[in-house]
Every structure is written in C-alpha cells, then in structure tokens.
Scaffold this active site. Structure first.
Site, PDB file in Angstrom:
ATOM      1  CE1 TYR A 105      -4.510  -2.035  -8.234  1.00  0.00           C
ATOM      2  CE2 TYR A 105      -2.881  -0.390  -7.639  1.00  0.00           C
ATOM      3  CZ  TYR A 105      -3.459  -1.623  -7.447  1.00  0.00           C
ATOM      4  OH  TYR A 105      -2.979  -2.461  -6.473  1.00  0.00           O
ATOM      5  N   GLY A 138       2.378  -3.051  -5.432  1.00  0.00           N
ATOM      6  CA  GLY A 138       2.036  -2.993  -6.843  1.00  0.00           C
ATOM      7  C   GLY A 138       2.220  -1.586  -7.368  1.00  0.00           C
ATOM      8  NE  ARG A 139      -1.641   3.066  -5.286  1.00  0.00           N
ATOM      9  CZ  ARG A 139      -2.883   3.120  -5.758  1.00  0.00           C
ATOM     10  NH1 ARG A 139      -3.146   3.846  -6.821  1.00  0.00           N
ATOM     11  NH2 ARG A 139      -3.861   2.452  -5.163  1.00  0.00           N
ATOM     12  CE1 TYR A 183     -11.118   3.387  -6.328  1.00  0.00           C
ATOM     13  CE2 TYR A 183      -9.317   3.417  -7.910  1.00  0.00           C
ATOM     14  CZ  TYR A 183     -10.170   2.714  -7.079  1.00  0.00           C
ATOM     15  OH  TYR A 183     -10.072   1.352  -6.999  1.00  0.00           O
ATOM     16  NE  ARG A 211      -5.561   5.194  -9.704  1.00  0.00           N
ATOM     17  CZ  ARG A 211      -5.229   6.335  -9.137  1.00  0.00           C
ATOM     18  NH1 ARG A 211      -4.836   7.366  -9.877  1.00  0.00           N
ATOM     19  NH2 ARG A 211      -5.278   6.478  -7.828  1.00  0.00           N
ATOM     20  CB  CYS A 266     -22.330   7.550 -24.704  1.00  0.00           C
ATOM     21  SG  CYS A 266     -23.939   8.351 -24.779  1.00  0.00           S
ATOM     22  CD  GLU A 267     -22.429   6.230 -18.984  1.00  0.00           C
ATOM     23  OE1 GLU A 267     -23.012   7.033 -18.219  1.00  0.00           O
ATOM     24  OE2 GLU A 267     -22.911   5.136 -19.339  1.00  0.00           O
ATOM     25  CD  GLU A 286       0.101  -8.073  -0.036  1.00  0.00           C
ATOM     26  OE1 GLU A 286      -1.049  -7.652  -0.250  1.00  0.00           O
ATOM     27  OE2 GLU A 286       0.350  -9.196   0.422  1.00  0.00           O
ATOM     28  N   GLY A 340       0.781  -1.234   0.000  1.00  0.00           N
ATOM     29  CA  GLY A 340       0.000   0.000   0.000  1.00  0.00           C
ATOM     30  C   GLY A 340       0.808   1.275   0.000  1.00  0.00           C
TER      31      GLY A 340
END
Length: 403
Positions: free
Chosen positions: A360, A264-265, A305, A301, A331-332, A262, A221
């Site tokens: 991500y 990732g980011r 978020y 993202r 189309c949003e 662990e 994290g």
C-alpha cells in the site's frame, strides 16, 4: 535485516526516490502462511492490491499462490504475470456489467457483494452455461486497526449483510446462478484472531445450507509490525483453529470444501523499504524540518491514514541524533512523511529509509504535482535489479491526445 550499503548502491545506480524489495522476505512470509494451515485442499491468495508489480506476483506464483484482485485491471496484471484464470478471484465493489463480462470471458471467478450485483449478473448472464459465482458475506461486525480499514459491519459498503443473505441466495436461484463459494473479509491490520474465527463460524453456517459451495474464503487482514505497540498476529493458532473447524465440517456434512486465505500486507509489507534523499533543512521555532525529494504522492500512508513508519538515516553512523519532522516536495500542508522522529543528524544528500513499505505504498502512488513515479528495485539471489523504470516527464502525458 537490510544492508545499508546495498540500498545506497541501488540509489546511486537508479536514482532517488525508489522502492527496494527483498525477495527472500516475501518468500519467507509466503511459506509461513502456507504452513500455518494443515487443512487441505488449501489455496492461499495474494491480495495484489497491496503491491501490483508483476515481478512480486511472479514470486507468489512460484510459492503456489493464487491472486485476489479488486478490479479487472489487477486481474489482468495477475494473468499477465502467469496466473491461471481459475486461480484468480475478482472481489470487486460495484462492478459494472462490462467488468463482469470481462471476468467471465477470461475465466476469472467473480465474487459479488450485494443483492443488486447478483441481480445485475443474473439479468445479464443468467442464460450462460457457466454461471457460477462467489458471494461476499458481511457478518454484521468488523475489525481492523481503525475505522478506515474496517471492511465489514452494519454500515459497511462491503459484503451482503446477514439479514440480506437469504434474499441474495433467492436472487441467484431465480436466474439459475450457482453459488460456488462464499467469502468474508472483516478488516485489515488485525492482531487478534478472535474476530476472524467468529466470522468464519458464520461462513460455515451458511456453507452447510448451500450445498453447491466448494470454496470458503476466510479473508485476510493479518497485521504487521509498523510500530512497537503492535503485537504479532497468532498465525499458527489461527491456522490450527480454522483447520480443526473445517475438519469437523467435513465429518458433519460429508463435504470437503477448499479453504482460501487472502493476504497482501502480511506477505509484502516488511519486504519493502522506501528510499529518498534529503534536499533541504529548515528550523522553525518549535522543530527541525527535513525536506526530501519525494512526498505523499509516492508515500501516502502517513498523510492518508496517519500511519507511522520506522525511518533511519542510512548515510550516517554514530550517536549524534536529532528530533525532526520529515516533509516532502508536494505543495500541500499535509505532505508530512514522519512527525517528531529521532534520526541520525542529517545533511543535504543523505539517504533516508522508510521501512515496512512493501504494501500500500507504491500501489497507491500518483503523479500529482507533476512528480513522476519512483522506480522499483528487487533484491534477489545476492544482487538487485530494476523491476520498474522511474517515470519521466513524458509519462505524465501518456494517453493525452495531441492538440
């Protein structure tokens, strides 16, 4: 620093939009993490949900990393990339019996996060000779950049809460299931190491009681600098503190468990740039809209978020800049990639670069609105190469049976 001309060349060769990754940045981050911990044995893991491209996973393998997977599919990709099964760890939520059987058949370590999952595993596989698992521990507190990426706490769906941990251990014992490791992960985008250290203290408390524990996974994290307001995570201090704690544990218990971390980011986010092309310009009464040839389907993202990524117009030089909002082709109304940002004044055909896009981003992409997936390009040893082909219209119907 990314070379604008190289990225423009990649777009000219492989089309727009595309993801562009720099392998040297990935390797540098991997070595920084590895070197921050003096304690041994130590196995850093790449949390591959951040970016599951096998070419990225191969880089991690070359740096001595294992893989943390969240599904059998991710674990399969890791194995296909060359990882040995005993260096792949499946930390899934609400795994099915089929998921568990797949992991056992492949020799992948299972990390279970509820009493119910331990019960299911015990009933289904308790009679097998190799019935060793990890447990995911929830210390009843969490941390993270915001609620949606906090992965522990009293109401979290993740992990076995403090008050339930003894029952989980008793359930495992009932079926003869051995607890090989315990794990915690309290959240993402952390800039303070204090919560992670506090969680690891509780992990050591339980490890002292469970004599079969050989692995301790402190989670990950670690945050990255998407915005100027973000502060650098104190990695060296964190690594030193965990190493000291484990050395003390070893002296006290005469046991020397393996430490796992662990991330990732932290490992891949800063290596990636998302490149797209301006297709339209529009002025409203309040703002200038810059339309591009992609949308939240490829770069979710900001919409999911409220995340903000630094963006530049890499086709222009000089000081002529405008305040604008960058919008996509989906189309949003929520298809906004950047709100109220200052970039060099764009024209149709210009290439925009969104930074810190290695994690991500592609891994969360979809083909909603019938927009095929973008390509991925890796810059390595002074040149770039294609590591994922662009999707085409045919790819939208893969798996559909004929009429």
């Amino acid at each position: 620093m990314f070379d604008f001309s190289v990225m423009v060349d990649a777009v000219n060769k492989f089309g727009s939009p595309l993801y562009f990754y720099d392998s040297e940045i990935i390797k540098s981050k991997a070595r920084n993490l590895m070197n921050a911990f003096s304690y041994r044995p130590f196995l850093p893991l790449y949390a591959c949900k951040a970016n599951t491209n096998p070419h990225i996973i191969r880089i991690m393998l070359g740096e001595g990393y294992g893989v943390d997977a969240t599904s059998p599919g991710e674990a399969h990709i890791a194995l296909s990339a060359g990882l040995k099964p005993d260096n792949v760890f499946l930390t899934g939520s609400n795994l099915s019996v089929d998921d568990m059987k797949w992991a056992l058949d492949k020799g992948v370590t299972l990390n279970l996060d509820s009493i119910s999952q331990v019960e299911t595993f015990g009933r289904s596989f308790g009679g097998l000779p190799d019935k060793r698992i990890w447990l995911r521990y929830n210390p009843d507190f969490g941390a993270g950049g915001f609620d949606k990426i906090t992965t522990s706490g009293p109401e979290s769906k993740f992990g076995i809460r403090e008050e339930d941990f003894v029952e989980a251990l008793n359930t495992a014992k009932k079926y003869g299931v051995v607890i090989k490791g315990i794990h915690t992960h309290i959240g993402s985008m952390l800039f303070d190491d204090a919560p992670s250290i506090a969680a690891f203290e509780r992990l050591l408390f339980w490890a002292e009681k469970i004599e079969t524990v050989e692995d301790l996974d402190a989670g990950g994290g670690i945050g990255v600098l998407y915005e100027e307001k973000h502060q650098k995570f104190p990695l060296e201090r964190f690594g030193k503190q965990l190493s000291v704690m484990l050395e003390s544990f070893s002296v006290k218990t005469k046991r020397r468990p393996r430490l796992l971390i662990e991330c990732g980011r932290f490992l891949v986010a800063e290596s990636g740039v998302f490149l797209c092309t301006v297709t339209a310009l529009k002025k409203t009464k309040k703002r200038t809209l810059v339309g591009v040839d992609t949308g939240f389907t490829h770069f979710i993202r900001p919409a999911l978020y409220g995340a903000r990524h630094r963006v530049q117009n890499i086709s222009r030089t000089g000081s002529d800049e405008i305040l604008c909002t960058i919008v996509g082709n989906i189309c949003e109304s929520t298809d906004v990639l950047a709100s109220d940002v200052v970039i060099r004044r764009p024209e149709v055909g210009d290439i925009l670069a969104f930074y810190t896009a290695g994690a991500y981003c592609f891994s969360m992409a979809s083909v909603y609105n019938g927009r095929p997936l973008p390509s991925e390009v890796l810059f390595e040893n002074g040149s770039f190469r294609l590591i994922r082909m662009r999707g085409d219209f045919g790819s939208l119907s893969v798996g559909v049976l004929p009429f």
